[in-house]
Motif scaffolding. Structure first.
Motif, PDB file in Angstrom:
ATOM      1  N   LYS A 191       1.764   8.431  14.400  1.00 44.86           N
ATOM      2  CA  LYS A 191       0.870   7.820  13.414  1.00 44.86           C
ATOM      3  C   LYS A 191       0.370   8.850  12.415  1.00 44.86           C
ATOM      4  CE  LYS A 191      -0.918   3.731  15.672  1.00 44.86           C
ATOM      5  NZ  LYS A 191      -1.893   3.264  16.626  1.00 44.86           N
ATOM      6  N   SER A 244      -3.526   1.905   8.252  1.00 45.58           N
ATOM      7  CA  SER A 244      -3.693   0.637   8.963  1.00 45.58           C
ATOM      8  C   SER A 244      -4.398  -0.344   8.045  1.00 45.58           C
ATOM      9  CB  SER A 244      -4.389   0.805  10.295  1.00 45.58           C
ATOM     10  OG  SER A 244      -5.506   1.321  10.368  1.00 45.58           O
ATOM     11  N   SER A 263       2.434  -4.238  16.272  1.00 49.30           N
ATOM     12  CA  SER A 263       3.183  -3.142  16.903  1.00 49.30           C
ATOM     13  C   SER A 263       3.839  -3.585  18.215  1.00 49.30           C
ATOM     14  CB  SER A 263       2.284  -1.926  17.124  1.00 49.30           C
ATOM     15  OG  SER A 263       1.067  -2.331  17.674  1.00 49.30           O
ATOM     16  N   GLU A 287      -7.110  -5.121  13.217  1.00 45.43           N
ATOM     17  CA  GLU A 287      -6.354  -4.220  12.341  1.00 45.43           C
ATOM     18  C   GLU A 287      -5.450  -3.285  13.147  1.00 45.43           C
ATOM     19  OE1 GLU A 287      -8.442  -2.577   8.748  1.00 45.43           O
ATOM     20  OE2 GLU A 287      -7.836  -0.701   9.677  1.00 45.43           O
ATOM     21  N   SER A 288      -5.959  -2.845  14.310  1.00 51.78           N
ATOM     22  CA  SER A 288      -5.205  -1.870  15.106  1.00 51.78           C
ATOM     23  C   SER A 288      -3.968  -2.476  15.773  1.00 51.78           C
ATOM     24  CB  SER A 288      -6.110  -1.262  16.188  1.00 51.78           C
ATOM     25  OG  SER A 288      -6.334  -2.230  17.202  1.00 51.78           O
ATOM     26  N   ASN A 336       1.528  -2.474  12.923  1.00 52.88           N
ATOM     27  CA  ASN A 336       2.148  -1.216  12.502  1.00 52.88           C
ATOM     28  C   ASN A 336       1.481  -0.743  11.213  1.00 52.88           C
ATOM     29  OD1 ASN A 336       4.150  -1.038  14.502  1.00 52.88           O
ATOM     30  ND2 ASN A 336       5.437  -2.510  13.393  1.00 52.88           N
ATOM     31  N   LEU A 337       1.464   0.564  11.016  1.00 47.76           N
ATOM     32  CA  LEU A 337       0.933   1.099   9.759  1.00 47.76           C
ATOM     33  C   LEU A 337       1.853   0.653   8.611  1.00 47.76           C
ATOM     34  CD1 LEU A 337       0.047   4.778  10.797  1.00 47.76           C
ATOM     35  CD2 LEU A 337      -1.342   2.725  11.014  1.00 47.76           C
TER      36      LEU A 337
END
Ligand SMILES: Nc1ncnc2c1ncn2[C@@H]1O[C@H](COP(=O)(O)OS(=O)(=O)O)[C@@H](OP(=O)(O)O)[C@H]1O
Length: 295
Positions: free
Chosen positions: A20, A30, A62, A82-83, A86-87
């Motif tokens: 990350k 993110s 993710s 949000e977490s 995937n970025l």
């Protein structure tokens, strides 16, 4: 002084965090979703996400699964939501697919309050009767043991279906989740209270079955992302996709190892009569027609 190897710098953090960090350095961040596939359940939402995740401008969750934030996990907070993804870089869109949002009355209002910016939605729909049968069959098949499945016959499934979707007076049971989920107009009305019609792309299941590439192109246009999918990428009756020299296949056909219920003429007529005015209302709300509206 000795140069520190990049890998050494990361030795006290997980591989995931290290990856990350590299991505963040390259401009990935993110972000909350830009596009949400809100349902409907059993209308082809999985196959759509399977293909879209190969698009270079789409990032999904993710874990590759449904996130269920606005229905089941709302108490975990927006940072948790949000977490889950995937970025993404600034050219990419973050994509959530959770078909249960469509029938969750509180979801549209929560989404409008919690996500700023012009969100876009994809709504997959299907003949309400065939969606209902698929939902009924699938719900039980994932919950039931193998022994249970082996004992089922078309007759026992038909009886079970009738018990689920008819009242004691043999009327359509409006509160059965199978019936309720197929009443698209009632749910879509709730979404239109919070968002403009232009924010929704409707994908019809039969159209996706007959022209997957055409429907994926509609998604690309609607989302304003570059055209990526081409005819030669799809092989084995659209079950596999060629992507960067590799073949990716998945089975989207629900488990039908025990018999489907038989919908006799009488039951079919009752269901069609029940859904027809609701389908007509859905046509009015969405401004387009569906082959199954007046069946
Ligand atoms: N290419 C293509 N186009 C359209 N529809 C397809 C396609 N591939 C699979 N399917 C059918 O999608 C049905 C499952 O829908 P979902 O993925 O939305 O189900 S779920 O809500 O996520 O469980 C499920 O329907 P049933 O098989 O009737 O249960 C799948 O067969």
């Amino acid at each position: 002084m000795k140069e520190v190897e990049p890998s050494f710098k990361f030795q006290n953090i997980s591989w995931d965090d290290a990856a990350k960090k590299i991505l963040r350095d390259e401009g990935y961040e993110s972000r909350l979703p830009d596009v949400i596939n809100i349902g409907a359940k059993k209308a082809g939402t999985t196959v759509l996400m399977f293909y879209l995740k190969f698009h270079p401008q789409i990032q999904i969750s993710s874990h590759g699964q449904e996130v269920h934030y606005f229905d089941w996990h709302y108490d975990k907070g927006i940072k948790w939501y949000e977490s889950q993804f995937n970025l993404a870089n600034k050219h990419q869109l973050v994509y959530d697919k959770t078909p249960r949002y469509f029938i969750t009355k509180s979801a549209p209002c929560k989404i409008r309050k919690d996500i700023s910016g012009k969100l876009r939605f994809i709504l997959c729909v299907r003949d309400p009767v065939s969606r209902l049968i698929s939902d009924f069959h699938f719900s039980k098949s994932i919950r039931s043991s193998r022994g249970w499945r082996q004992m089922q016959t078309a007759e026992s499934e038909t009886k079970r279906l009738k018990d689920e979707i008819l009242t004691a007076n043999f009327l359509i049971n409006e509160s059965s989740p199978y019936v309720y989920t197929s009443d698209y107009a009632t749910h879509f009305q709730e979404w239109l209270k919070e968002f403009d019609r232009e924010q929704f792309l409707i994908i019809e299941n039969d159209e996706m079955r007959s022209d997957l590439l055409g429907e994926l192109r509609k998604v690309e246009t609607f989302l304003g992302i570059d055209p990526y999918f081409t005819e030669d990428m799809f092989v084995q009756e659209n079950r596999c996709l060629k992507h960067e020299g590799e073949l990716f296949c998945s089975s989207f056909i629900s488990d039908k190892r025990f018999p489907l219920p038989t919908v006799d003429e009488g039951l079919e007529k009752m269901l069609r009569d029940y859904f027809r005015p609701r389908n007509e209302e859905f046509e009015r709300l969405t401004g387009r027609s569906y082959k199954w509206t007046n069946l």
